[in-house]
Design an enzyme around this catalytic site. Structure first.
Site, mmCIF file in Angstrom:
data_model
loop_
_atom_site.group_PDB
_atom_site.id
_atom_site.type_symbol
_atom_site.label_atom_id
_atom_site.label_comp_id
_atom_site.label_asym_id
_atom_site.label_seq_id
_atom_site.Cartn_x
_atom_site.Cartn_y
_atom_site.Cartn_z
ATOM 1 N N HIS A 148 27.365 9.361 -0.173
ATOM 2 C CA HIS A 148 27.078 10.330 -1.422
ATOM 3 C C HIS A 148 28.176 9.885 -2.507
ATOM 4 C CE1 HIS A 148 26.081 12.398 2.251
ATOM 5 N NE2 HIS A 148 25.495 13.222 1.519
ATOM 6 N N GLU A 162 16.473 13.682 2.648
ATOM 7 C CA GLU A 162 17.294 13.034 3.314
ATOM 8 C C GLU A 162 16.662 12.955 4.918
ATOM 9 O OE1 GLU A 162 21.769 14.296 1.658
ATOM 10 O OE2 GLU A 162 20.941 15.343 3.730
#
Length: 284
Positions: free
Chosen positions: A59, A240
């Site tokens: 991230h 994701e």
């Protein structure tokens, strides 16, 4: 030879890690979520692998917008928890398995998948939250971990079909490693959620549960779902879930073996602003 014994699938919501780290797991908001992982923790105590091949997305901690590998495999001996802006999580360092990681990199690249080999990396909540959910808060993680980072942050991102085929290549790589290791492959991220824009806060429980149905019974069909469906139905961060297809592609039924055993399935809404899904499949 090494073999993949099971696949584990779970969301990796950062607030889950914060709830554990701050001692809030027993609070009314969080207790139902953590209760859903108690069967998994009990199973894991009896089925601890030698190595976990853990598929997750960074991230913007290890990789910035300056450098974004599509697929990156960690080959280091150890990995520290990343500082994500409020200090690193108070969890153990992750011990790697350089020999198996290097073997997988060699094998998978020779199968025409272009992996980025990463010899030094810090790992963020995408990797550490799944470990916490499955192992609790030990002084040391009880097995070695190979981090495998997938770009699902900055488009273009890999297709579900590409991820599914990559899982098959990873299974072949693991099975060609001569040391008799028990390996689990984990797919993490999701489920439906959107963090920004007009649809911020979107959760689509019906779509999520259909995804869980299909990843068990129709993974080949699921691998053909286009990006736009993930974004439309599961939100901008729902993409994701293509990482789960890497883990599913590595299961033995895809190579002609028996169907996997469904050992545990769990779904919960919400955790922060995300739908949480969890599944354990054991090779037959």
């Amino acid at each position: 030879m090494a073999r993949i014994t099971a696949s584990v699938y779970t969301s990796h919501v950062p607030a889950i890690g914060a709830a554990l780290d701050l001692g809030k797991s027993g609070e009314p908001y969080w207790q139902p979520l953590f209760a859903g992982y108690e069967p998994s923790k009990a199973w894991m105590k009896e089925n601890t692998p030698d190595v976990i091949f853990l598929v997750y997305n960074d991230h913007a901690n290890a990789f910035s917008l300056d450098l974004i590998p599509t697929f990156a495999i960690g080959t280091a001996a150890s990995y520290q928890p990343a500082d994500e802006g409020w200090g690193p999580r108070p969890v153990p360092a992750v011990e790697g398995h350089p020999a198996l990681a290097a073997h997988i990199a060699q094998s998978v690249i020779q199968q025409d998948f272009d992996l980025t080999v990463v010899n030094a990396i810090d790992v963020d909540h995408g990797l550490t939250v799944p470990l916490s959910l499955m192992f609790g808060q030990p002084e040391a993680w009880p097995c070695k971990v190979i981090p495998f980072a997938v770009n699902v942050v900055q488009y273009p991102v890999p297709s579900g079909a590409r991820c599914f085929a990559l899982g098959q290549a990873i299974r072949r790589a693991v099975e060609s490693f001569e040391e008799p290791l028990k390996v689990q492959i984990w797919g993490t991220g999701g489920m439906s959620h959107q963090l920004q824009g007009a649809r911020a806060g979107l959760i689509n429980a019906d779509w999520d549960n259909a995804f869980l149905d299909r990843i068990i019974a129709d993974p080949v069909g699921l691998s053909q779902v286009p990006h736009i469906e993930y974004v439309r139905e599961a939100g901008s961060e729902g993409i994701e879930l293509v990482m789960w297809l890497i883990a599913r592609g590595a299961m033995s039924d895809i190579a002609g073996g028996p169907p996997p055993k469904v050992l545990h399935r769990f779904f919960h809404v919400p955790a922060s602003n995300t739908a949480v899904g969890h599944l354990i499949l054991e090779n037959g």
